[in-house]
Design an enzyme around this catalytic site. Structure first.
Site, short mmCIF file in Angstrom:
data_model
loop_
_atom_site.label_atom_id
_atom_site.label_comp_id
_atom_site.label_asym_id
_atom_site.label_seq_id
_atom_site.Cartn_x
_atom_site.Cartn_y
_atom_site.Cartn_z
N HIS A 98 0.75 -1.30 -0.20
CA HIS A 98 0.02 0.04 -0.07
C HIS A 98 0.93 1.21 0.17
CE1 HIS A 98 -3.52 -2.21 0.41
NE2 HIS A 98 -3.39 -2.68 1.58
N ASP A 114 -2.69 -10.78 -2.26
CA ASP A 114 -3.36 -10.24 -1.03
C ASP A 114 -4.79 -9.79 -1.27
OD1 ASP A 114 -2.00 -8.71 1.91
OD2 ASP A 114 -3.93 -7.82 0.97
N HIS A 144 -6.33 -7.07 -0.35
CA HIS A 144 -6.38 -5.79 -0.57
C HIS A 144 -5.60 -5.43 -1.81
CE1 HIS A 144 -6.80 -6.36 3.74
NE2 HIS A 144 -7.65 -5.49 3.69
N ASP A 196 -4.41 -12.75 3.64
CA ASP A 196 -5.75 -12.21 4.14
C ASP A 196 -7.03 -12.60 3.36
OD1 ASP A 196 -4.71 -10.59 2.24
OD2 ASP A 196 -4.77 -8.98 3.83
ZN LIG Z 1 -4.17 -7.18 2.76
#
Ligand SMILES: [Zn+2]
Length: 309
Positions: A126, A163, A165, A246
């Protein structure tokens, strides 16, 4: 040839406020899982003793690097955004996480190991060129990719991110860089809100958003229909995995339903592509994964597959 595991006690020293999901216990759980004798053949190395601001600058501007370095608190926490904080050792840990990725590149490019997994934190995908976000300080995958290019003469690097996200930071860093491919599966809608299929960079970005509830079938379909064909056409000389776990059904931060076996299968499929196009070279970097049991089990499945070359 061996699989390299890079881990280090320094990564336990990036502290977070009570109740924060991206916590040191994540690495303790992974360490316990990889202590099993099934992993005895791993080549284990500590992270380099110090990071390098020169390599951080492969992804970030100098003012941002200085801002992180200079805002580390003497005690307690410095809050960077709603969920990203600095503790006294955070800068050292984050620079050594980036250095671990660089070391893994050197080992794999040097041919002493086939592939590598870096059990490091804070995570990186991120982190944007000038912005810390979502538990992440430095864009480790991008730093590793550009180090491979500059130090080892690699032309094209593919970063594959599973991931849950979207890796907005990685995408932002490589958005206009045709020498690095970024491909991501992720839940949508979900933090950070980016990652639509229409976001294509300069043709080097492949996003496959998955609806809440999607599981291994949809994950495999995304890989076989979009991501792997994109990577194969790109013909990378090195594959970097942004390995977040995740999307597991037990994870508390999202609503996908992956299982350990799905990570093993994805790893095998990426290894097959690397065998054909990248001299089998893969660097895998830990990103998210917040349920300790499923994180440990999923990392074990991922690393066991990496070892089965
Ligand atoms: Zn994540």
């Amino acid at each position: 040839m061996a699989t390299l595991l890079v881990s280090d006690p320094i990564f336990l020293e990036h502290l977070v406020p009570p109740g924060h999901p991206e916590r040191p216990d994540r690495l303790r759980a992974i360490d316990r899982a990889l202590s099993d004798e099934a992993f005895a053949a791993l080549e284990r190395r500590a992270a380099p003793a110090a990071g390098s601001e020169e390599t951080l600058a492969f992804a970030h501007d100098q003012r941002y690097i200085a801002l992180i370095r200079d805002n580390v608190p003497a005690q307690g926490f410095t809050r960077l955004d709603a969920d990203t904080t600095l503790s006294p050792k955070s800068y050292v840990a984050a620079t050594r996480a980036a250095a671990a990725a660089v070391m893994a590149v050197d080992a794999v490019m040097g041919g002493s190991v086939t592939n590598a997994f870096c059990a490091t934190r804070p995570p990186g995908h991120h982190a944007e060129p000038t912005q810390a976000m979502g538990f992440c300080l430095f864009a480790n995958a991008v730093i590793a990719a550009r180090h491979a290019q500059r130090a080892h003469g690699v032309g094209r690097v593919a970063i594959v991110d599973f991931d849950v996200h979207h890796g907005n930071g990685t995408q932002a860093c490589v958005w206009s860089d045709p020498t690095i491919l970024y491909a991501s599966t992720h839940q949508m809608p979900l933090y950070p809100g980016t990652g639509a299929a229409s976001e294509r960079g300069v043709g080097n970005v492949f996003n496959v958003p998955l609806a809440p509830g999607a599981g291994g079938v949809e994950f495999t379909e995304a890989l076989t229909s979009v991501i792997l064909p994109g990577v194969v056409t790109f013909a990378p000389e090195l594959i970097i995995i942004s390995a977040g776990f995740d999307a597991h059904w037990r994870d508390p931060l999202a609503s996908l339903n992956f299982e350990e076996e799905d990570y093993a299968l994805a790893t095998r499929m990426l290894m097959d592509v690397a065998d054909r196009h990248a001299g089998s070279r893969i660097i895998s970097l830990l990103e998210g994964g917040y349920d300790l049991q499923s994180l440990a089990d999923s990392v074990a499945a991922h690393v066991k597959t990496l070892m089965s070359v």
